[in-house]
Design a protein around this motif. Structure first.
Motif: not given
Length: 595
Positions: A430, A447-448, A454, A483, A514-518, A520-521
């Motif tokens: 990470r 992560a942020q 992003r 991305g 990509a849903r887990p990443h989205l 978070t966003l």
């Protein structure tokens, strides 16, 4: 979403419901700016970190990471499956789930009727079988517990159940048995086997334990042999109703009196669950003859914040415990805890609680080994910790497992422990993704870290109407920035659905990688004014274009090797880069917004 209930209906349901109103039925919310806050219902906390956004129709806990739409809340809070959650919410919204969807999404109602009839038959047979009653008495099972768990008996013989259900459902009751349609249901329910002479009862001369789904319906059986004829335990086969890797024996009864348990105990056998319940431990479940699966681990954490896996202390028990640990690691977000209890050799929960009493077993539970200790003990026992080679091997084996843990305090502490054991500073995957230094920018978590890509994706997820400001996508022709493909796809989707909420978008993208990443966003915080939101999104898009332009310049050969046309193209790229930089600088000067 299972692909079975029409997407259009899911969108209509989400559009009809207000997530604030639904969650407030269970959790008291307080207004906090544009959002609502509360102490998280999924983990213990004193300071509210659970937020609900009416604009996004989305909830997120910054403490434990729980998140989702109103459907996700119903699933997590009430322990419902997707279809059940949709049906329950539809009733509140005054909607009816399309009949065709219900027919496809749920197995034939006839199967539930057959399973219930079979359970009643087995229970009636137990009442008249002295042999089975004597067996249960020898095992110490009380009549009250037998009744509570619906314990029954499958008598010896090849066609007792088949004849009984044939009569019950209107067939002639003769082997191979009556109404062919009902026999087909019996086969589909896993109650019959097929041999050279035709159909016959699958369960014979066994104590029968009905297996319930989360709504209390019988979906399968486990049969314990009374003699040495055949396997000691026999479970129902996989059917339309029963998938053993997705179910837990005793879960319905454990949750019957309390929707959310403080602790849940996982054992290996049906008799273990019944014996512990008889001694006051009503929070026990058993896996169904398989290693603990990821689906089962998720069910356990929906039921309780602490899971204690109880296994025999022998080699087989420890292997089973390790498989349970591997299934658990990816689900250990904040507020969830797992422990391991290993019983002395030759003991199981049934024999131990009967011979030593509830107090001794409770003390063993209190002393159960935390997952972190079991995890590192497992690896350090396999290497030479006194040598550099051994510690390097430890890192090689343990690091991929640690990386399976969701981001948060527990992940960070597990990684720190691995560094301490290895006596070496490590770089997490990470951290590498965040920039390679191992350190995030001051005041931000890795992560942020808000790159232009992003930021643009986060804005689109939270406000699909911004896709209208994305501009001509042809300028990214040939672009291979990380991305960029998901950015293209999201811009195209949002342009077609500009009025969609965050919750609706994420439900449609339920199966997207990509849903887990989205997700978070979707939890990122942005300025509330529409003008600032629009400008920040435009700046993010400009930032992506700047990165792409700089990448093209970096990949251009040295100018001495270029022809006249190539030199002109390079000059044009350099001028474009400067224009993009000036655009960003001008925007930041006017608004103070950084892309």
């Amino acid at each position: 979403m299972g692909g079975l209930i029409p997407e259009s209906f899911i969108q209509e349901l989400l559009g009809r419901l207000d997530i604030v109103e639904v969650i407030e039925r269970h959790v008291p919310l307080k207004r906090a700016g544009r959002e609502y806050q509360a102490c998280c219902p999924f983990h213990d906390e004193k300071t509210p970190s659970f937020t609900v956004s009416p604009q996004k129709q989305f909830y997120h806990c910054f403490g434990c990471g729980a998140h989702g739409s109103v459907i996700g809340f119903a699933m997590n809070y009430e322990g419902l499956e997707f279809v059940d959650a949709v049906e329950d919410l539809a009733r509140h919204a005054g909607l009816t789930v399309p009949r065709e969807a219900i027919r496809k999404a749920q197995p034939s109602a006839g199967l539930y009727e057959v399973m219930e009839a079979a359970a009643c038959f087995y229970q009636d047979q137990l009442k008249t079988s002295q042999e089975a009653i004597d067996y249960l008495k020898r095992r110490g099972m009380s009549g009250e517990i037998a009744k509570e768990f619906g314990v029954g008996f499958a008598p010896n013989g090849w066609d007792n159940l088949m004849k009984h259900l044939g009569k019950r459902f209107g067939g002639d009751g003769k082997r191979p048995g009556g109404d062919e349609k009902k026999l087909s249901l019996l086969h589909r329910a896993g109650l019959l086997s097929e041999g050279k002479s035709g159909s016959y009862d699958k369960f014979r001369h066994r104590i029968m334990f009905p297996i319930h789904d989360r709504r209390g319906r019988v979906i399968g059986f486990g049969g314990r042999a009374l003699d040495d004829d055949g396997p000691k335990y026999l479970n129902s086969p996989e059917t339309e109703l029963f998938h053993k890797g997705r179910e837990l024996y005793g879960l319905y009864l454990a949750r019957k009196g309390q929707a959310k348990l403080q602790q849940i105990i996982v054992v290996e056998g049906y008799m273990d669950v019944a014996a512990l319940a008889q001694f006051g431990f009503h929070n026990c479940v058993a896996t169904l003859g398989t290693a603990t699966t990821g689906d089962q681990a998720e069910l356990l954490f929906r039921a309780a914040s602490e899971v204690v896996y109880c296994f025999d202390g022998d080699e087989a028990g420890r292997k089973a415990a390790w498989r349970a640990l591997e299934a658990t690691l990816p689900r250990l977000r904040e507020g969830r805890q797992a422990k391991f209890l290993f019983l002395p050799d030759g003991e199981d929960p049934d024999t131990m609680v009967r011979s030593q009493g509830a107090g001794v077993f409770a003390a063993l539970l209190d002393a159960a080994q935390p997952l972190s200790e079991f995890f590192f003990d497992h690896f350090t026992a396999a290497v030479d910790m006194a040598s550099i080679d051994g510690r390097a091997k430890l890192v090689e084996m343990a690091r991929p497992q640690v990386e399976m843990i969701p981001g948060g305090v527990f992940h960070d502490m597990m990684f720190s422990r691995l560094e301490a054991l290895a006596q070496h500073r490590l770089l997490t995957s990470r951290s590498r993704a965040a920039g390679g230094s191992g350190k995030a920018p001051i005041g931000r978590k890795p992560a942020q870290y808000r790159t232009p890509m992003r930021t643009a994706l986060a804005h689109l997820v939270q406000n699909p109407s911004l896709a209208a400001l994305a501009g001509d996508m042809n300028r990214f022709s040939g672009c291979d920035l990380p991305g960029i493909e998901i950015y293209r796809e999201l811009v195209d989707f949002c342009a077609k659905h500009p009025n969609m909420t965050t919750a609706q978008l994420l439900e449609i993208w339920h199966e997207h990688p990509a849903r887990p990443h989205l997700i978070t966003l979707a939890s990122w915080q942005f300025p509330g004014e529409e003008k600032l939101l629009a400008q920040e999104f435009r700046d993010a898009v400009t930032g992506i274009e700047l990165q792409w332009t700089e990448l093209q310049i970096a990949h251009t050969p040295k100018i001495v090797d270029l022809g006249p046309d190539e030199k002109a193209a390079l000059l044009q790229l350099q001028q474009h880069r400067q224009a993009l930089i000036e655009t960003l600088q001008g925007d930041q000067t006017q608004t103070g917004v950084s892309g």
